[in-house]
Design an enzyme around this catalytic site. Sequence first.
Site, PDB file in Angstrom:
ATOM      1  N   THR A 167      18.725   8.432  12.469  1.00  0.00           N
ATOM      2  CA  THR A 167      17.471   7.791  12.129  1.00  0.00           C
ATOM      3  C   THR A 167      17.719   6.945  10.895  1.00  0.00           C
ATOM      4  O   THR A 167      18.420   7.386   9.981  1.00  0.00           O
ATOM      5  CB  THR A 167      16.369   8.843  11.886  1.00  0.00           C
ATOM      6  OG1 THR A 167      15.187   8.187  11.455  1.00  0.00           O
ATOM      7  CG2 THR A 167      16.742   9.889  10.869  1.00  0.00           C
TER       8      THR A 167
ATOM      9  N   GLU B  35      13.214  13.673  13.366  1.00  0.00           N
ATOM     10  CA  GLU B  35      13.460  15.013  12.807  1.00  0.00           C
ATOM     11  C   GLU B  35      12.595  16.091  13.440  1.00  0.00           C
ATOM     12  O   GLU B  35      12.789  17.276  13.188  1.00  0.00           O
ATOM     13  CB  GLU B  35      13.192  14.986  11.290  1.00  0.00           C
ATOM     14  CG  GLU B  35      14.201  14.172  10.493  1.00  0.00           C
ATOM     15  CD  GLU B  35      13.822  12.703  10.374  1.00  0.00           C
ATOM     16  OE1 GLU B  35      13.090  12.196  11.244  1.00  0.00           O
ATOM     17  OE2 GLU B  35      14.259  12.059   9.399  1.00  0.00           O
TER      18      GLU B  35
ATOM     19  N   TRP C 275      -5.926   5.081  -2.836  1.00  0.00           N
ATOM     20  CA  TRP C 275      -5.126   4.647  -1.692  1.00  0.00           C
ATOM     21  C   TRP C 275      -5.962   3.915  -0.657  1.00  0.00           C
ATOM     22  O   TRP C 275      -7.056   4.346  -0.305  1.00  0.00           O
ATOM     23  CB  TRP C 275      -4.477   5.863  -1.010  1.00  0.00           C
ATOM     24  CG  TRP C 275      -3.383   6.467  -1.821  1.00  0.00           C
ATOM     25  CD1 TRP C 275      -2.865   5.985  -2.980  1.00  0.00           C
ATOM     26  CD2 TRP C 275      -2.690   7.676  -1.524  1.00  0.00           C
ATOM     27  NE1 TRP C 275      -1.870   6.822  -3.424  1.00  0.00           N
ATOM     28  CE2 TRP C 275      -1.747   7.870  -2.557  1.00  0.00           C
ATOM     29  CE3 TRP C 275      -2.761   8.616  -0.492  1.00  0.00           C
ATOM     30  CZ2 TRP C 275      -0.889   8.964  -2.587  1.00  0.00           C
ATOM     31  CZ3 TRP C 275      -1.909   9.698  -0.522  1.00  0.00           C
ATOM     32  CH2 TRP C 275      -0.978   9.869  -1.557  1.00  0.00           C
TER      33      TRP C 275
ATOM     34  N   LYS D 235      -1.812   1.038  -3.193  1.00  0.00           N
ATOM     35  CA  LYS D 235      -2.527   1.691  -4.300  1.00  0.00           C
ATOM     36  C   LYS D 235      -3.344   0.642  -5.034  1.00  0.00           C
ATOM     37  O   LYS D 235      -2.820  -0.191  -5.748  1.00  0.00           O
ATOM     38  CB  LYS D 235      -1.536   2.351  -5.254  1.00  0.00           C
ATOM     39  CG  LYS D 235      -0.767   3.464  -4.600  1.00  0.00           C
ATOM     40  CD  LYS D 235      -0.044   4.312  -5.636  1.00  0.00           C
ATOM     41  CE  LYS D 235       0.910   5.268  -4.938  1.00  0.00           C
ATOM     42  NZ  LYS D 235       2.166   4.621  -4.522  1.00  0.00           N
TER      43      LYS D 235
HETATM   44  P1  AMP Z   1      11.186   7.810  14.119  1.00  0.00           P
HETATM   45  O1  AMP Z   1      11.929   8.896  13.463  1.00  0.00           O
HETATM   46  O2  AMP Z   1      11.940   6.537  14.195  1.00  0.00           O
HETATM   47  O3  AMP Z   1      10.650   8.244  15.433  1.00  0.00           O
HETATM   48  O4  AMP Z   1       9.936   7.459  13.198  1.00  0.00           O
HETATM   49  C1  AMP Z   1       9.034   8.449  12.806  1.00  0.00           C
HETATM   50  C2  AMP Z   1       7.887   7.835  12.064  1.00  0.00           C
HETATM   51  O5  AMP Z   1       7.102   7.005  12.929  1.00  0.00           O
HETATM   52  C3  AMP Z   1       6.888   8.841  11.541  1.00  0.00           C
HETATM   53  O6  AMP Z   1       7.328   9.454  10.366  1.00  0.00           O
HETATM   54  C4  AMP Z   1       5.659   7.980  11.354  1.00  0.00           C
HETATM   55  O7  AMP Z   1       5.718   7.244  10.153  1.00  0.00           O
HETATM   56  C5  AMP Z   1       5.748   7.026  12.513  1.00  0.00           C
HETATM   57  N1  AMP Z   1       4.880   7.478  13.605  1.00  0.00           N
HETATM   58  C6  AMP Z   1       5.232   8.146  14.712  1.00  0.00           C
HETATM   59  N2  AMP Z   1       4.163   8.354  15.500  1.00  0.00           N
HETATM   60  C7  AMP Z   1       3.094   7.818  14.866  1.00  0.00           C
HETATM   61  C8  AMP Z   1       1.698   7.723  15.147  1.00  0.00           C
HETATM   62  N3  AMP Z   1       1.175   8.175  16.271  1.00  0.00           N
HETATM   63  N4  AMP Z   1       0.910   7.130  14.232  1.00  0.00           N
HETATM   64  C9  AMP Z   1       1.418   6.632  13.079  1.00  0.00           C
HETATM   65  N5  AMP Z   1       2.714   6.685  12.759  1.00  0.00           N
HETATM   66  C10 AMP Z   1       3.550   7.270  13.644  1.00  0.00           C
END
Ligand code: AMP
Length: 562
Positions: A185, A330, A444, A439
């Site tokens: 990742t 993760e 926020w 911010k």
């Molecule tokens: P990845 O490890 O590339 O799958 O990215 C994970 C990240 O994607 C998470 O920590 C979130 O920031 C974002 N993410 C995944 N699903 C969602 C969702 N339904 N809404 C908002 N952010 C999301």
Amino acid sequence: MDGLMMRIPLSVPELIRHADRCHGDTEVVSRTIEGPIHRYTYREAHRRARRLARALLRRKVGRGERIGTLAWNGYRHFELYYSVSGIGAVVHTINPRLFADQLAYIVNHADDQLVFFDLSFTTLVEKLAPRCPGVAAWVAMTDAAHRPAATLPNLVCYEDLLAAEDDDYEWPDLDETSACALCYTSGTTGNPRGVLYSHRSTVLHALTTCLPDVLNLGAQSVVLPIVPMFHVNAWGLPYAAPLVGAKLVLPGAALDGKSLYALFEDEGVTHSAGVPTVWLGMIDYLKANGLRFSTFRETIIGGSACPPAMMRTLREDFGVDVKHGWGMTETSPIATAGVLKRKHAKVAEVDRTAIREKQGRPLFGVEMKIVDADGRELPHDGTRPGNVLVRGSWVATGYFRGEGGDVLASGGWFPTGDVGTVDPDQYLQITDRSKDVIKSGGEWISSIELENIAFSHPEVTEAAVIGLPHPKWDERPLLIAVRKAGSTLDRNALLAWFDGRTARWWIPDDVVFVDELPHTATGKLSKRTLRERFRDHRWPASTRTAEEAADARADQPRDMRA
Ligand code: AMP
């Protein structure tokens, strides 16, 4: 006292063995890179996975060793998932959309022994090979007739490997806590980090995600993962489908609306999974051609926030029930899913919609809490946002080869880097990535909420909101939007759209229109790129709306205006 129950390890090859025994004639259909549609059954897939296992063992692939893949969703990739993990080695799915430097780093860091690649990545592999001397062979996932004319050291054809073997092979007993798959990742800073899944975490994730309130999969389902098998194992679908005996449809490299729609219709797809951007293409294609789905009825959307307007379109115009899911590499990845409870039958439709639009409640096996900047736990009141922490049976404890050091917070919680609220029914609503939070005056502003409002405008196809420095308020939101073709929507009209849809002091201070927005290798908006690009953006000084915006900011609670 021990219970008197058998202790059979949870393992990945058990999934395909089960599918062979109980759903042996159920189909796996793939759009191939070579062109034609390929179709066979779980029984045949299992047979070929065993032949490939023998080929890997002949090449002395040992337990725990990594085997890389650079491949789309297709039947050979599916076989690799099972044969590599099945012999106790680790299937390392590599995201081909990453930069060459990152790819070389990842292959070398993982110490991949062999790399299997789809023909569409031949040029990429030719560039990569000289930088990855540890790779003993590069395996083109094709037959001899399509062997690429590439100048690659140790180039082998997948079908040649299989042709030399028979399927007389039994999967060995594996420790369920041993590693089965690896996926890198990319963090915001530093090198990509490897998340190393175990057989146990993978099977538990697959079992739980099949449940009705998550993917809702069974032996009558036909499932097409649009999410690639190189991005968190296509959210576990290549494991979940054989577990329940669902027909599996793999779309290959053709992820445009037209090709996907054809496959949905031809194969009777009922369930799917994908990030919001791919649904944009699909919806556009359906609308432009006046089409409807005949069999497709539900999907999980996640990976980034699914805009409520997209959910509404899919539900109301196309009869597709959208479940909003949240998770990360993760967390294997599915950690929450947004499905109503029985008691919600009694609440007004507008409130039901609002619940569905949140990212959902944790699956059994995942716990969640939110904390403030000092690590103090915040109430689950659905209003106060905090840093989201999770813990669970398919959540990582750290990264491959110890990258990043000890990542867990006290009590063994994994800090997700996301910010959100949790309501008393445990529905999570993500408001931002912590690094993307805006911010303003010490409070926020949620960029996701503002993006959703912009996206709900009928003439906006995509939108991103970033925080930029502001002399008085620390940061203020800048909206960057893509207009629909032919639209003449202007800044003031778009800003007016926010009136009454959000707090006045949240309304962006300015709008920039662009032709397209940058995305990361996993399809998310690349806010880092946008922040760099608009670093020197000058806030409007004397326009009427700037004055209005300043006036609106006066609504910020007094203690935030210091
Ligand atoms: P990845 O490890 O590339 O799958 O990215 C994970 C990240 O994607 C998470 O920590 C979130 O920031 C974002 N993410 C995944 N699903 C969602 C969702 N339904 N809404 C908002 N952010 C999301």
